[in-house]
Write a protein that holds these residues in place. Structure first.
Motif, PDB file in Angstrom:
ATOM      1  N   ARG A   1       0.826  -1.212   0.000  1.00 48.03           N
ATOM      2  CA  ARG A   1       0.000   0.000   0.000  1.00 48.03           C
ATOM      3  C   ARG A   1       0.862   1.266   0.000  1.00 48.03           C
ATOM      4  O   ARG A   1       0.454   2.309  -0.477  1.00 48.03           O
ATOM      5  CB  ARG A   1      -0.899   0.035   1.245  1.00 48.03           C
ATOM      6  N   GLU A   2       2.028   1.139   0.556  1.00 47.16           N
ATOM      7  CA  GLU A   2       2.925   2.289   0.564  1.00 47.16           C
ATOM      8  C   GLU A   2       3.447   2.577  -0.839  1.00 47.16           C
ATOM      9  O   GLU A   2       3.814   3.708  -1.141  1.00 47.16           O
ATOM     10  CB  GLU A   2       4.113   2.042   1.501  1.00 47.16           C
ATOM     11  N   VAL A   3       3.424   1.551  -1.650  1.00 48.70           N
ATOM     12  CA  VAL A   3       3.923   1.740  -3.017  1.00 48.70           C
ATOM     13  C   VAL A   3       2.803   2.250  -3.925  1.00 48.70           C
ATOM     14  O   VAL A   3       2.951   3.243  -4.626  1.00 48.70           O
ATOM     15  CB  VAL A   3       4.505   0.420  -3.565  1.00 48.70           C
ATOM     16  N   ASP A   4       1.650   1.572  -3.794  1.00 46.37           N
ATOM     17  CA  ASP A   4       0.590   1.953  -4.753  1.00 46.37           C
ATOM     18  C   ASP A   4      -0.456   2.895  -4.144  1.00 46.37           C
ATOM     19  O   ASP A   4      -1.246   3.472  -4.868  1.00 46.37           O
ATOM     20  CB  ASP A   4      -0.084   0.696  -5.319  1.00 46.37           C
ATOM     21  N   PHE A   5      -0.456   3.012  -2.834  1.00 47.70           N
ATOM     22  CA  PHE A   5      -1.423   3.861  -2.115  1.00 47.70           C
ATOM     23  C   PHE A   5      -2.859   3.532  -2.530  1.00 47.70           C
ATOM     24  O   PHE A   5      -3.664   4.400  -2.819  1.00 47.70           O
ATOM     25  CB  PHE A   5      -1.119   5.347  -2.351  1.00 47.70           C
ATOM     26  N   GLN A   6      -3.158   2.256  -2.517  1.00 55.01           N
ATOM     27  CA  GLN A   6      -4.495   1.830  -2.911  1.00 55.01           C
ATOM     28  C   GLN A   6      -5.410   1.768  -1.692  1.00 55.01           C
ATOM     29  O   GLN A   6      -5.691   0.702  -1.170  1.00 55.01           O
ATOM     30  CB  GLN A   6      -4.407   0.461  -3.596  1.00 55.01           C
ATOM     31  N   PHE A   7      -5.839   2.909  -1.227  1.00 55.72           N
ATOM     32  CA  PHE A   7      -6.852   2.932  -0.169  1.00 55.72           C
ATOM     33  C   PHE A   7      -8.169   3.337  -0.807  1.00 55.72           C
ATOM     34  O   PHE A   7      -8.184   4.144  -1.735  1.00 55.72           O
ATOM     35  CB  PHE A   7      -6.462   3.939   0.919  1.00 55.72           C
ATOM     36  N   ASP A   8      -9.261   2.800  -0.260  1.00 52.83           N
ATOM     37  CA  ASP A   8     -10.572   3.107  -0.834  1.00 52.83           C
ATOM     38  C   ASP A   8     -11.224   4.295  -0.133  1.00 52.83           C
ATOM     39  O   ASP A   8     -11.699   5.221  -0.778  1.00 52.83           O
ATOM     40  CB  ASP A   8     -11.493   1.886  -0.705  1.00 52.83           C
ATOM     41  N   ASP A   9     -11.246   4.184   1.191  1.00 54.87           N
ATOM     42  CA  ASP A   9     -12.066   5.150   1.942  1.00 54.87           C
ATOM     43  C   ASP A   9     -11.270   6.403   2.280  1.00 54.87           C
ATOM     44  O   ASP A   9     -10.088   6.330   2.625  1.00 54.87           O
ATOM     45  CB  ASP A   9     -12.560   4.525   3.252  1.00 54.87           C
ATOM     46  N   SER A  10     -11.975   7.474   2.247  1.00 54.11           N
ATOM     47  CA  SER A  10     -11.395   8.699   2.790  1.00 54.11           C
ATOM     48  C   SER A  10     -11.318   8.533   4.305  1.00 54.11           C
ATOM     49  O   SER A  10     -12.286   8.083   4.922  1.00 54.11           O
ATOM     50  CB  SER A  10     -12.287   9.895   2.463  1.00 54.11           C
ATOM     51  N   SER A  11     -10.227   8.858   4.850  1.00 55.20           N
ATOM     52  CA  SER A  11     -10.028   8.620   6.280  1.00 55.20           C
ATOM     53  C   SER A  11      -9.166   9.710   6.868  1.00 55.20           C
ATOM     54  O   SER A  11      -8.565  10.504   6.167  1.00 55.20           O
ATOM     55  CB  SER A  11      -9.312   7.285   6.509  1.00 55.20           C
ATOM     56  N   MET A  12      -9.168   9.661   8.177  1.00 52.89           N
ATOM     57  CA  MET A  12      -8.189  10.478   8.891  1.00 52.89           C
ATOM     58  C   MET A  12      -6.924   9.652   8.937  1.00 52.89           C
ATOM     59  O   MET A  12      -6.866   8.611   9.601  1.00 52.89           O
ATOM     60  CB  MET A  12      -8.667  10.790  10.305  1.00 52.89           C
ATOM     61  N   PHE A  13      -5.914  10.056   8.208  1.00 52.41           N
ATOM     62  CA  PHE A  13      -4.646   9.304   8.174  1.00 52.41           C
ATOM     63  C   PHE A  13      -3.768   9.795   9.305  1.00 52.41           C
ATOM     64  O   PHE A  13      -3.610  10.987   9.491  1.00 52.41           O
ATOM     65  CB  PHE A  13      -3.943   9.507   6.822  1.00 52.41           C
ATOM     66  N   ARG A  14      -3.254   8.825  10.049  1.00 47.87           N
ATOM     67  CA  ARG A  14      -2.410   9.197  11.187  1.00 47.87           C
ATOM     68  C   ARG A  14      -0.995   8.705  10.953  1.00 47.87           C
ATOM     69  O   ARG A  14      -0.777   7.533  10.596  1.00 47.87           O
ATOM     70  CB  ARG A  14      -2.966   8.572  12.471  1.00 47.87           C
ATOM     71  N   ASP A  15      -0.072   9.603  11.099  1.00 49.74           N
ATOM     72  CA  ASP A  15       1.344   9.266  10.931  1.00 49.74           C
ATOM     73  C   ASP A  15       1.768   8.442  12.129  1.00 49.74           C
ATOM     74  O   ASP A  15       1.654   8.873  13.269  1.00 49.74           O
ATOM     75  CB  ASP A  15       2.163  10.563  10.853  1.00 49.74           C
ATOM     76  N   LEU A  16       2.258   7.222  11.870  1.00 48.40           N
ATOM     77  CA  LEU A  16       2.618   6.344  12.983  1.00 48.40           C
ATOM     78  C   LEU A  16       3.779   6.884  13.777  1.00 48.40           C
ATOM     79  O   LEU A  16       3.894   6.614  14.968  1.00 48.40           O
ATOM     80  CB  LEU A  16       2.975   4.955  12.434  1.00 48.40           C
ATOM     81  N   GLU A  17       4.631   7.636  13.129  1.00 45.67           N
ATOM     82  CA  GLU A  17       5.818   8.107  13.844  1.00 45.67           C
ATOM     83  C   GLU A  17       5.544   9.393  14.609  1.00 45.67           C
ATOM     84  O   GLU A  17       5.888   9.529  15.763  1.00 45.67           O
ATOM     85  CB  GLU A  17       6.964   8.313  12.860  1.00 45.67           C
ATOM     86  N   THR A  18       4.890  10.333  13.981  1.00 42.93           N
ATOM     87  CA  THR A  18       4.700  11.631  14.632  1.00 42.93           C
ATOM     88  C   THR A  18       3.341  11.752  15.296  1.00 42.93           C
ATOM     89  O   THR A  18       3.132  12.634  16.130  1.00 42.93           O
ATOM     90  CB  THR A  18       4.831  12.771  13.616  1.00 42.93           C
ATOM     91  N   GLY A  19       2.412  10.877  14.938  1.00 39.90           N
ATOM     92  CA  GLY A  19       1.065  10.991  15.495  1.00 39.90           C
ATOM     93  C   GLY A  19       0.246  12.065  14.801  1.00 39.90           C
ATOM     94  O   GLY A  19      -0.917  12.271  15.133  1.00 39.90           O
ATOM     95  N   ARG A  20       0.810  12.744  13.856  1.00 43.49           N
ATOM     96  CA  ARG A  20       0.093  13.778  13.123  1.00 43.49           C
ATOM     97  C   ARG A  20      -1.072  13.131  12.375  1.00 43.49           C
ATOM     98  O   ARG A  20      -0.964  11.985  11.934  1.00 43.49           O
ATOM     99  CB  ARG A  20       1.050  14.436  12.134  1.00 43.49           C
ATOM    100  N   GLU A  21      -2.160  13.874  12.269  1.00 46.47           N
ATOM    101  CA  GLU A  21      -3.352  13.258  11.680  1.00 46.47           C
ATOM    102  C   GLU A  21      -4.043  14.277  10.784  1.00 46.47           C
ATOM    103  O   GLU A  21      -4.203  15.426  11.185  1.00 46.47           O
ATOM    104  CB  GLU A  21      -4.292  12.849  12.810  1.00 46.47           C
ATOM    105  N   PHE A  22      -4.379  13.882   9.595  1.00 50.26           N
ATOM    106  CA  PHE A  22      -5.264  14.731   8.805  1.00 50.26           C
ATOM    107  C   PHE A  22      -6.054  13.932   7.792  1.00 50.26           C
ATOM    108  O   PHE A  22      -5.794  12.765   7.536  1.00 50.26           O
ATOM    109  CB  PHE A  22      -4.525  15.916   8.172  1.00 50.26           C
ATOM    110  N   TYR A  23      -7.023  14.635   7.293  1.00 48.57           N
ATOM    111  CA  TYR A  23      -7.975  13.972   6.404  1.00 48.57           C
ATOM    112  C   TYR A  23      -7.389  13.811   5.006  1.00 48.57           C
ATOM    113  O   TYR A  23      -6.827  14.760   4.450  1.00 48.57           O
ATOM    114  CB  TYR A  23      -9.252  14.802   6.349  1.00 48.57           C
ATOM    115  N   ILE A  24      -7.537  12.623   4.488  1.00 54.55           N
ATOM    116  CA  ILE A  24      -7.009  12.377   3.132  1.00 54.55           C
ATOM    117  C   ILE A  24      -8.038  11.594   2.326  1.00 54.55           C
ATOM    118  O   ILE A  24      -8.592  10.596   2.798  1.00 54.55           O
ATOM    119  CB  ILE A  24      -5.677  11.602   3.205  1.00 54.55           C
ATOM    120  N   ASP A  25      -8.263  12.103   1.171  1.00 61.91           N
ATOM    121  CA  ASP A  25      -9.083  11.360   0.209  1.00 61.91           C
ATOM    122  C   ASP A  25      -8.095  10.622  -0.708  1.00 61.91           C
ATOM    123  O   ASP A  25      -7.407  11.245  -1.521  1.00 61.91           O
ATOM    124  CB  ASP A  25      -9.940  12.357  -0.581  1.00 61.91           C
TER     125      ASP A  25
END
Lengths: 329, 704
Positions: free
Chosen positions: A236-260
């Motif tokens: 998924r990191e290569v192709d970024f094949q996510f379906d749903d719009s979600s609040m993506f959270r950075d595992l390292e920094t904990g930063r979170e924002f909405y991504i379509d």
């Protein structure tokens, strides 16, 4: 990618074909094995079973040359038979005299905790490290292990002992995930502490800014280490094949924002590829082999690629450099 | 449509919430962890046209539910007739009662009071009516209630202001009860009083010394409110000076005693008292300390002739710091005794009579016995204990008939005859008189309502059973209307009785007080009894302790001659004509000099001691007496209240809120049905993989 290759062990005497598709153990099934050692053994044994049968001369079997004895040489290597014939002392020299010391550098930062296939990149990297350790132990090479996140965690010196493999595997199993990835620090530390020349295998996702990485890799190379970078990525990191719009959270920094994902995919891939290209350029510049592993790829492929890389570097008399676009190896 | 609780209509703004939630819903609730966001940028939330179209009906339903609820809580109603206006609403009748008592002379209090009245006048509404009264020990109406047709309020107010300009605080005491009752009575003096709200506004320092007992028996009218507007402070140093009148046995002491009371709220305790005069004050002064809330008695040097007032200094309150003192000459009282006993005979009556009337500061009693002095000289009291000669009886009768007072003591049966002759029959000695020897008798029946025994009416003093009588005359009286039996013996015989003769009066004792006749002279009742008789017979002297402001001074017994002139402290001379010797114009504290052409005397008038009690009165005390303390609503407030009442009634009748609740419930049911249908269709859609992405976006569109 070559479907078959001649790969050389440390003595350059092993000839192997690529394992057939039917013999592969897919990563998903492999990761279901609980024991890390079992996984490693399964990969290595399966891999070896798929090799073409070939003579394996083994350790110190290959004669290289004679050299006149000079005081100070180890008398163990005196050729007494030649002395008997010629009444002169000659030292028998072999192609390689020493075992390979391989350092496995395992990144256990939080970003390695990401995984979409039921297991994380860290799990995959552990298994890969265990596989390499097992394989190299079988080849009577010394293996050392260093795990790190932003600091060094576990650190086992490179040794060859049957019990040492268990220690390495135990250390791999018990290693806990850390925080942010700060790859430069550990690399610098390793470059400063590991004086014995050897093979350094870096298992990391390298999802960090690349400033400093080049310097430290260059430093390792300058110390005479052979360096292989195994970049572990989730598909998924290569192709970024996510379906749903979600609040993506950075595992390292904990930063979170909405991504379509649909909207962000193109930009992501563009930036990702740019980063990968930069990484490749760094590796190429230092003659470092960069192998990119996605966690859905079978580990024997990894082993194959590893051996190919080793073979190339041995054949060329220097560590092989192999261009890698950053995609799958 | 009108709203009863318009504020609830604001909650209709909640209709935006479904839309806001809808927008918020675009930010997904699901979270996705990702290894690194270094290659990503936040996507701004967008509302796609498609999702709005999908849920517009649901949103509309929810918005309508909220609107219906907001409207229901606002209690809407339809006004069927026009709004009330000011003309439909009653005004107020306001009686301003302004305190003009002496305590209002305290510094700045009067100015505050006038300002307070001004405030009241400024807040009047055109429909209001106003009256102005002032009160101290009586109520004075300056501007009555009632407006002539077409009279503007402004004219009335200017009249009030004009009257107010001439008002000043006096020296009188405060009778708050009289003021309140009088103010309330004023409402009854105007015809249209019923339609208006009645309000009494009392502007006063509300001092504790104001009387309020009169309210106890007063039935406070309904719907009449009193507002107390207190002026002046609550905390001040106030000391009060009172003269302590000497006891009889202290009459000859040199010192004058004064009592100084220091108010509980005082913050000082050092004061000075000295004698003062019209021209100069005494050098000598007495400094002393009185703790707040307590009092102290001081001795001052005897009053010098130039001094007529005691001056207190050291406190904040000036109006009560001078206490005027006069020393009027003692009254000469003449008693003529007709009897056979000598003054020094302890077995006789005269011996005790003389000792009973000791000289006092205000009275000197002279007892004469020579018959020749009787002619032409009317004594204040005649005491007869012996049978009268015809000549003497004639003189006595004349004197009594002209207003004299006589006490007959029946020491023998012959005296009964004398009395009978004097009053013209109806009294005879009863049979067996003296034949049965001395009888031991006591007083069996006493009329304590009679002025002779009234001082003994208290149960503590009304026991006469230890006084025995042995030589009482047995008398039978033909009880005519003019004979009043004051006391009877225990056998029913009259013991003391009185009979009016002409302008005078005859008092008859059935027994003497000499030890051979009774124990009366030895009893502690004897002196008070004789004092009562003498007080009845003697002229009323001017009081040594003085009068208080506003008190009427009876000069009848003080002056002789027809024309009396009184010089007031401010120099004004008041002349009293013939037949009127009661002086009422004591409205200033000070020394009043009385002259009848032959002699001059004086009396002192002081501010009422209660006027110095300046601690604030408790309003709750007045409420206990039934005074309705409160403020009537203004016309505008009343209009608002009546409109509100009418609106409430209309709303109660129409009850639109019930229908709105039903509509809200119906809309809610529709919304539930629709959203249920949506959820089911989403579930169906998600089971089909080909429509997965569409379903997802659909679901995101459905607000919570």
């Amino acid at each position: 990618m070559a479907s078959s290759a001649t790969t050389a062990g440390k003595n350059g005497s092993v000839t192997a074909g690529h394992p057939g598709e039917g013999q592969r153990i897919d990563a998903d099934s492999l990761m279901k094995l609980k024991s890390l050692e079992l996984r490693a053994r399964a990969v290595v044994e399966g891999f070896l079973a798929g090799l073409h049968r070939s003579p394996f001369h083994g350790f110190s079997a290959e004669f290289s040359e004679y050299r006149q004895y000079t005081p100070g040489d180890d008398p163990r290597y005196l050729d007494w038979k030649l002395f008997a014939r010629s009444d002169r002392y000659y030292i028998k020299r072999f192609e390689e005299e020493t075992n390979l010391a391989c350092w496995l550098l395992l990144d256990l930062s939080r970003s390695m905790g990401f995984g979409t296939l039921g297991y994380t990149k860290a799990d995959y990297a552990r298994t890969a490290a265990a596989t390499l350790a097992y394989f190299l132990t079988r080849q009577r090479d010394a293996i050392g292990l260093i795990t790190f996140d932003e600091v060094i965690g576990e650190a086992l010196p490179a040794r060859f002992r049957p019990s040492h493999l268990h220690r390495v595997i135990l250390a791999l199993e018990s290693a806990v995930s850390g925080n942010a990835t700060e790859i430069a620090g550990p690399l610098e530390q390793i470059a400063n502490t590991v004086t014995q020349r050897g093979l350094v295998v870096l298992l990391s996702d390298l999802l960090t800014p690349l400033d400093g990485l080049e310097l430290n890799l260059g430093m390792l190379r300058a110390r005479g280490h052979e360096v292989i970078v195994m970049r572990v990525l989730d598909p998924r990191e290569v192709d970024f094949q996510f379906d749903d719009s979600s609040m993506f959270r950075d595992l390292e920094t904990g930063r979170e924002f909405y991504i379509d994902p649909a909207a962000a995919r193109e930009s992501y891939q563009s930036r990702f590829n740019e980063h990968a290209a930069k990484l490749t350029a760094i590796c190429d510049g230092h003659g470092i082999d960069l192998l990119t592993l996605t966690t859905d790829s079978p580990l024997d492929e990894m082993l194959f690629d590893f051996l190919s890389s080793r073979a190339r570097s041995t054949a060329m008399g220097r560590p092989a450099t192999r261009p890698n676009p950053g995609g799958r190896a | 449509m009108n709203l009863l609780f318009g504020l609830f209509a604001v909650s209709a703004a909640a209709v935006v919430f479904p839309f806001v939630f809808h927008l918020i819903r675009r930010t997904p609730k699901n979270h996705q962890e990702f290894s690194s966001l270094m290659f990503l940028e936040a996507t701004p939330p967008r509302l796609t046209r498609k999702s709005r179209l999908d849920d517009i009906l649901l949103l509309l339903l929810r918005g309508l539910v909220l609107l219906a609820l907001a409207l229901a809580f606002s209690r809407p109603f339809f006004r069927t007739d026009g709004l009330l206006d000011l003309d439909d609403v009653r005004g107020r009748q306001i009686v301003i009662a302004l305190d003009t008592s002496a305590s209002m002379r305290t510094e700045s209090v009067w100015e505050s009071a006038l300002a307070e009245v001004d405030k009241v006048l400024d807040t009047l509404e055109p429909a209001d009516d106003v009256a102005l009264t002032t009160f101290d020990d009586d109520l004075t109406s300056l501007v009555p209630l009632g407006r002539t047709d077409g009279e503007e309020l402004a004219a009335k107010v200017s009249l009030v202001r004009k009257q107010l300009a001439d008002v000043e605080p006096g020296w009188f005491a405060t009778k708050l009860d009289t003021a309140l009752m009088g103010s309330v009575e004023m409402f009854g003096e105007v015809e249209d009083a019923v339609a208006s709200a009645r309000q009494v506004i009392v502007v006063s320092d509300m001092q504790d010394g104001a009387t309020r007992d009169g309210l106890q028996s007063y039935e406070w009218p309904e719907q009449t409110f009193v507002e107390f507007r207190k002026v002046g402070g609550d905390a001040f140093t106030s000391a009060t000076l009172l003269r302590v009148m000497p006891e009889q046995d202290e009459a000859e002491t040199e010192a004058t005693k004064v009592r100084v009371l220091n108010a509980a709220s005082s913050d000082r305790d050092r004061f000075t008292v000295r004698w003062g005069g019209a021209t100069s004050d005494a050098e000598e002064s007495v400094d002393f300390v009185v703790a707040p809330g307590s009092s102290r008695v001081l001795e001052l040097p005897k009053q010098a002739s130039a001094h007529d007032r005691l001056l207190l200094s050291g406190d904040d309150i000036a109006f009560d710091n001078a206490h005027f003192v006069t020393s009027p000459p003692p009254v000469q009282v003449a008693i003529h005794y007709i009897g056979s006993d000598a003054v020094d005979d302890p077995e006789g009556l005269l011996f005790y009579l003389q000792r009973a009337f000791q000289p006092r500061e205000d009275r000197i009693v002279e007892i004469t016995t020579a018959v020749e002095r009787l002619a032409g000289n009317r004594p204040n009291l005649l005491v007869v204990s012996a049978e009268l000669t015809d000549a003497a009886a004639s003189v006595v009768r004349d004197q009594i008939a002209q207003g004299g007072r006589a006490v007959f003591v029946l020491t023998s049966d012959k005296m009964v005859n004398s009395v009978a002759e004097l009053i013209g029959g109806s009294v005879v000695a009863s049979e067996g008189s003296g034949a049965e020897g001395p009888q031991d008798r006591i007083l069996g029946e006493i009329d304590f309502s009679d002025r002779l025994f009234a001082p003994f009416a208290d149960p503590r003093f009304n026991d006469f059973t230890d006084i025995r009588f042995w030589n009482a005359a047995n008398v039978e009286i033909d009880e005519q209307e003019s004979t009043q039996i004051v006391a009877r013996f225990d056998d029913g015989g009259p013991a003391i009785w009185r009979r009016a003769i002409g302008d005078g009066e005859l008092l008859v004792f059935g027994s003497g007080w000499d030890p051979s006749s009774s124990q009366l002279a030895l009893s502690n009742k004897f002196v008070p009894l004789l004092e009562t008789i003498l007080k009845d017979a003697m002229p009323a002297p001017l009081r040594t302790k003085g009068y208080i402001v506003g008190e009427r001074v009876d000069l009848t017994d003080t002056v002789q001659g027809n024309e009396v002139s009184i010089t007031r402290p401010d120099g004004e001379v008041v002349k009293l004509g013939a037949g009127n010797q009661v002086f009422a114009a004591t409205d200033l504290p000070g020394i009043y000099n009385v002259s009848d052409g032959t002699a001059t005397t004086s009396f002192a008038v002081n501010v009422a001691p209660d006027e110095s009690r300046l601690e604030p009165i408790g309003i709750e005390l007045l409420e206990q007496f039934g005074v309705a303390v409160g403020v009537q609503s203004t016309q505008a407030e009343e209009l608002e209240a009546q409109r509100s009442l009418k609106d409430r009634e209309l709303e109660q009748q129409q009850k639109i809120w019930k229908w709105l609740l039903l509509v809200a419930l119906a809309l809610l049911a529709a919304e539930m049905g629709l959203s249920g249908y949506r959820v089911r269709s989403i579930a169906r859609a998600s089971s089909s993989p080909s429509t997965a992405s569409r379903t997802t976006s659909s679901r995101q569109g459905v607000p919570a």
